[in-house]
Design an enzyme around this catalytic site. Structure first.
Site, PDB file in Angstrom:
ATOM      1  CE  LYS A 268     -66.944 -14.901 -21.529  1.00 53.66           C
ATOM      2  NZ  LYS A 268     -67.693 -14.490 -22.710  1.00 53.66           N
TER       3      LYS A 268
ATOM      4  CG  HIS B 293     -38.992  -9.077 -21.357  1.00 60.58           C
ATOM      5  ND1 HIS B 293     -40.027  -9.089 -22.258  1.00 60.58           N
ATOM      6  CD2 HIS B 293     -39.368  -9.890 -20.348  1.00 60.58           C
ATOM      7  CE1 HIS B 293     -40.993  -9.863 -21.798  1.00 60.58           C
ATOM      8  NE2 HIS B 293     -40.618 -10.361 -20.646  1.00 60.58           N
TER       9      HIS B 293
ATOM     10  CD  GLU C 265     -45.414 -10.792 -22.749  1.00 64.15           C
ATOM     11  OE1 GLU C 265     -46.043  -9.736 -22.928  1.00 64.15           O
ATOM     12  OE2 GLU C 265     -44.760 -11.037 -21.732  1.00 64.15           O
TER      13      GLU C 265
ATOM     14  CG  ASP D 120     -65.275 -16.201 -24.568  1.00 65.63           C
ATOM     15  OD1 ASP D 120     -64.635 -15.128 -24.505  1.00 65.63           O
ATOM     16  OD2 ASP D 120     -66.496 -16.271 -24.400  1.00 65.63           O
TER      17      ASP D 120
END
Lengths: 424, 424, 424, 424
Positions: B230, B419, B101, B305
């Protein structure tokens, strides 16, 4: 003379002559990264030699990272091949996955193997739209109503403004929401093969200027969290973001018993108690077992935005025992057995907001681009958008395989022992 | 003679003599991975040379992946250093982050720089408990009530059973939930410096056998989704999972204006309209701007994870303009200015369910272990659990920096242009 | 001869000659109700004389109840009058409320009194649409995609079918959602002055027949819970159901201090910590203090559907301290004081899914119709829909008053003592 | 001489001599209500004669309403009788319901009739605790951690303080939550036969004083919305509030077919697609068909707090086809038919946060007290709390009957036509 070698550059940062993020102004990207490693190694006693042993020119990562010191290396494997009959995907595919979760690929591969023997999975993208939702301040609800009315009446003008900033993106819709003296406008775009966050941010900013010029509303933030990016929000789960995609399969009862060592009824029961009722009781937005595992691993391998796993993994898994010959129109849809005493299993995973792209961002990095080549989906598709559609469909099939395998394992009580064998 | 070189092994898979996941049975892990790459390259025309150019012995990845073909390489950088005054963390820290990113590390670094100039951030782990919640089937609510009563009366016996499987884990509590003929038991453990999912799965399985032996309940699945792993679930957001951790800072008004180019009032307003009201309207469980970006990048760098980013990124960001000298007990807590005309900014990020570890799983991989060395947190802490606590606190400070920087950018209308400069 | 007096009828039920719900077949409604009271009194020893002392012919209640024994009598009061400047509502209004919650009307009345002194509240209906969302079964996602495409292409035909069943309702939109082999279609209608649930159920059933005739989809249930009726669902909170309505007011700082005994800053802080941050932490869909109290009491008084309080009370309350002369376009929107040292308070309540009507259902009952007369909103409006719009706006102002009063009381620490004085 | 008759009092209000809420200071309650009606009639042209025709002395309503003008009369009926085998409830019960929803009682009665023929329902209260959750302000997370630690260490002292204010309530637990510089403490009490909101507010206020005295925390509001009262919050759905109660029944396949005109499989499928999957897709906290209808109507009839229907109606409905002779421990739990070709239906409704009482509040009003007498549950139970437990269990059975009947109707496609026959 000013030092430009890694050690000398590290000295200069430590002396306060340079700042750590300015190294690229004084050396090529690889040297800058080495200088930064040197600096960090001096200050922390870490040895960063493996981090520094990356396999691509640092220059190629310039648009994806700042303050680079090297690369994280995440083990990558493949699962499949699996036949996918999608709206865009077609034929047999290997799916590359990068993860540190032991037993994951083995589990997904087992599921894919069963899907393959069931003649493959269907998949469809049923919605598509990347969103950005700015928030505006108004004086009160009277102005809010006025603003909303203007927006509803001027979608064409907003489209013209937004699309003036992009050669690919198309504005699909603008939805309006009022909360007190805040007005939220949710812009949805077709961004083709790009995941598209930057594209839609720039386009929406342009449209916002028009809103500010023509209404009393004043922009507070180009994202007002109704987008909703990288947060688990019902608005995405309900209305979608990126691709809404479903994969499904009917597995003959014989395969369920021989290969998954369970029955359609048992797996459907486990799915209902765990993925539906359990998630309901947990106040969850995720009605699945571990779709995130597959989404995260496929995202890592193919250069997607890892932080978007948050909403991309939003999935509902449904499983039902099906009479082999049942017509869906039958009023008497009993769960009856085949002649061999087995019942078929219908299994589906529906992902509401899978944001994927095959161009731009991390997809350009070498290992990620290679992984997209494994799928045959690197770069723009023909027609535009078809590569990203296909990627969404294949990931959905991967998630379906993961659900099948884990649900079967759970209903066979094998989860913990599988981890004991394959895990840490 | 049977071929054991990569090409020959690939032939054997293509001939149906071997299956793709059986290669490690016939060659060392690196050769098996090469054979698998060869096979995939033949079948897909992909060139996997960069994927194959990984910097560690494949053997080291055996517990984290199956069907390995190589590694995904994710650019890694560092941000900081930042002073953290935590319950476990102390002193200055660099935070390694791996991401694709663009602009992310620059943004976080800007925030950390301001935090540093404000004398650093506070951080505290306020809850700790890794959970696993099996679901049991009973005949009906009468048996459910009987089961729940037995569990409430026998927590010591359950603890003994559970802890018999682990040298480190400690059972903290067992909460009970009834839905019709399903009983969910949510076991919470202190897993010290391990993230602990496998540990608690094994321990809970053992406890489940006791439940089955002593009550009418029958285990359906060792995870019934009230864990909740999750998936973005309110139960985690409310009750926590892994570490519940908060980082906060008071930034003098002068710094807010000079360094963030905005005011405490403006940033607090943007936070309220976007992160609180906007997320409320979106039906969200995430009341923040982009905590997931920092969590995901830190997770990747340090071997956590990745799929747990889903719930680990669950955060509430709060920001308020504060009178410099206000006592929190004052009933007249007006937002008044300092003598220099500025107002201080209080900013906090509270992560409800940050699951982290410094031992086991992906933390053992070379680049990830090196990243933990940068933090000084590789391996078990002293006392046990302190390394994972400190990691949680530092990630929280990183998330806080990201929130500060993005909120400042949004309230200064700089997001899209940032950006454009730094992004793709 | 067969008995038709209450006692005789009760005998016949006890003898098994009649069933309790068949009494209206053998006597006029009031006699049937008396017979039923007699029966219940005999079997339970309850004395139902007050329940039987209702003030309307039982015949008038026939479409609203079965197995009638009498009436529940809920104390009714009025609050106001308050000036409302709405899109439909105009001028001063009393709001009738029926409740058993001591201190509620006093609290709302205090809020309305302050609103009145602040020159009244604004209110606007910003969305309107009553929904019904049937669920269909298909064979799998391939058929689901086919069905969704047909629906998207045939909204006009669906409108024609749906509107053939109603003289007032207009179909506004049909949204499509796919989960595995289930397809949900959310039909939204303008039902004018009727709340409209029955109207839209009948219209949607007709449209469903067309869907079944033209697509492979088979209807499972005319409501698939994406409507979503009488459940707290994000889809309503986000997209609205019935009326989405906001009421707001700016209260001069002087009034805040003199009448509410607090400050704009203190009340805004309490609102943020309780209604925004607290509700966020609670995993709530309701970001308000007690909007449900006002909604429930107004619903009871005016004959609305009490069970719809579940979603009708869904509200976000926002409060902010405002500089008296601030332009909303000002980039420097500091919370500064007036010359008298006070700061104004902006307060708003936004109800997402307020389902109300002024015709049909309980609005026809005598006490409820009289209450609608107090508002001047009994029966159909001119133009159609304007009475229901106005009712929504006035209830929103009532909810705003309740929020103001309770937030002020909380921030003044008066809640519990108020209950001690006025409560039980 | 000063007028004290209704007309004269109305004159005085109109002349500004009295305020509308001061009438009770100058006349008896009934005269004051009449004066208020007179005033409202003059100002609005409404005729309030039926509102004024209430059946109890206004004096009895003094603790439940202010500004009384009379009563709303809601039609009341009864359903049942139904045998309930509960933890507290026992034997046959009629359930009184007050509603304006045509067809509701007929539907519930049909469900109860089937339950009766299936030998009645089981029911159990599986959790009990009325909550109040104040929010405190601290300086930052360091103080928050300190406060939380103090609370954890001093629950006994908090209990002593809280219980000093009440003769019945018992403090069960204090849970702590930290968000930035806000600390939320969720106090849970056993309030016996009282719903208990006022009791726990007063007790918690007392405990808060101790917290303020002993820690750096400063009370902002005695309710910080983690209670959570009258808002649909996951914290209640997960952890419960008031009573968590489940009712269930096994209905022989023959009854399902003959009485509900459907099959166990069809009703289970409808439940899964609508109540589980549909609600999941809707982002709902309510996984049921229309539990709110029964809860609201029973609340109205028995004097409960109507606004609490919001969370009291939170329910998960589960339905499954069951082999007649299946043991719950069987690993092969197939959905097989009885010899007569039918399959049994297991049906359950689990309400997470049903707040009910049989003493105090609206339960003292005459029609409501009579309704409690029908149930045999007026006033305090023996042992204390057993009446409220029994009321919760019976309402749960009523909700179960409503779910059964509606699901059967939906799966038989009868919903809309039922409304056409019985509705408006």
């Amino acid at each position: 003379m000013t030092a430009t070698d890694p050690d000398g550059l590290a000295d200069r940062v430590q002396d306060g002559d340079l700042r750590i993020h300015e190294l690229e102004d004084h050396a090529d990207p690889d040297t800058a990264a080495e200088a930064r490693r040197t600096l960090v190694e001096r200050e922390t006693d870490a040895d960063l030699s493996t981090v520094g042993d990356y396999a691509f020119p640092a220059e190629q990562a310039e648009s994806t990272i700042e303050n680079m010191i090297g690369a994280a290396q995440i083990p990558m494997g493949v699962v499949g091949p699996v036949p996918v009959s999608g709206g865009a995907a077609d034929g047999e595919h290997y799916l590359p996955m990068a993860t540190t979760e032991g037993a994951l690929l083995a589990s997904v591969n087992r599921g894919l193997s069963v899907i393959r023997d069931a003649d493959g999975a269907d998949a469809r993208v049923t919605k598509n739209g990347m969103t950005r939702a700015p928030v505006f301040r108004v004086d009160g609800v009277a102005e809010a109503a006025e603003t909303v009315e203007w927006v509803d009446d001027n979608v064409d003008a907003l489209r013209e403004a937004a699309e003036s900033t992009t050669s690919h993106g198309e504005l699909l819709a603008v939805d309006t929401y009022v909360v007190g003296d805040s007005v939220y406008l949710r812009f949805a775009y077709d961004t083709k093969d790009a995941m598209g966050m930057n594209m839609v941010t720039i386009a929406t900013r342009e449209a916002c200027e028009l809103v500010e010029a023509e209404t009393p509303a004043s922009l507070v933030a180009v994202s007002g969290n109704l987008c909703s990016d990288k947060k688990p929000a019902a608005i995405n789960a309900v209305e979608g973001r990126g691709r809404s995609v479903t994969a499904d399969v009917v597995i003959p009862g014989e395969l369920v018993e021989e290969r998954l060592h369970t029955t359609a009824e048992a797996i459907a029961e486990a799915n209902t108690r765990k993925n539906l009722t359990g998630s309901a009781k947990a106040g969850s937005l995720g009605f699945n077992a571990h779709a995130a595992n597959v989404v995260a691993a496929a995202f890592l391998a193919t250069g997607q935005d890892e932080a978007q796993v948050v909403e991309a993994a939003n999935a509902i898994t449904t499983m039902e025992a099906r009479e082999a010959t049942a017509s869906p129109r039958s009023d008497e849809r009993r769960s009856r057995e085949r002649e061999d005493g087995t019942t078929d299993l219908y299994a589906a995973v529906s992902l509401a907001s899978l944001e994927v792209g095959t161009v731009g961002g991390g997809t350009k990095l070498p290992t990620q681009a290679e992984a997209l080549d494994v799928l045959g989906l690197r770069g723009g598709g023909d027609p535009a958008g078809s590569n990203a559609d296909a990627l969404a469909e294949i990931i959905a099939v991967g998630a379906l395989a993961g659900e099948l395998s884990l649900l079967a394992a759970l209903s066979s009580r094998h989860l913990a022992s599988a981890h004991e064998d394959l895990g840490r």
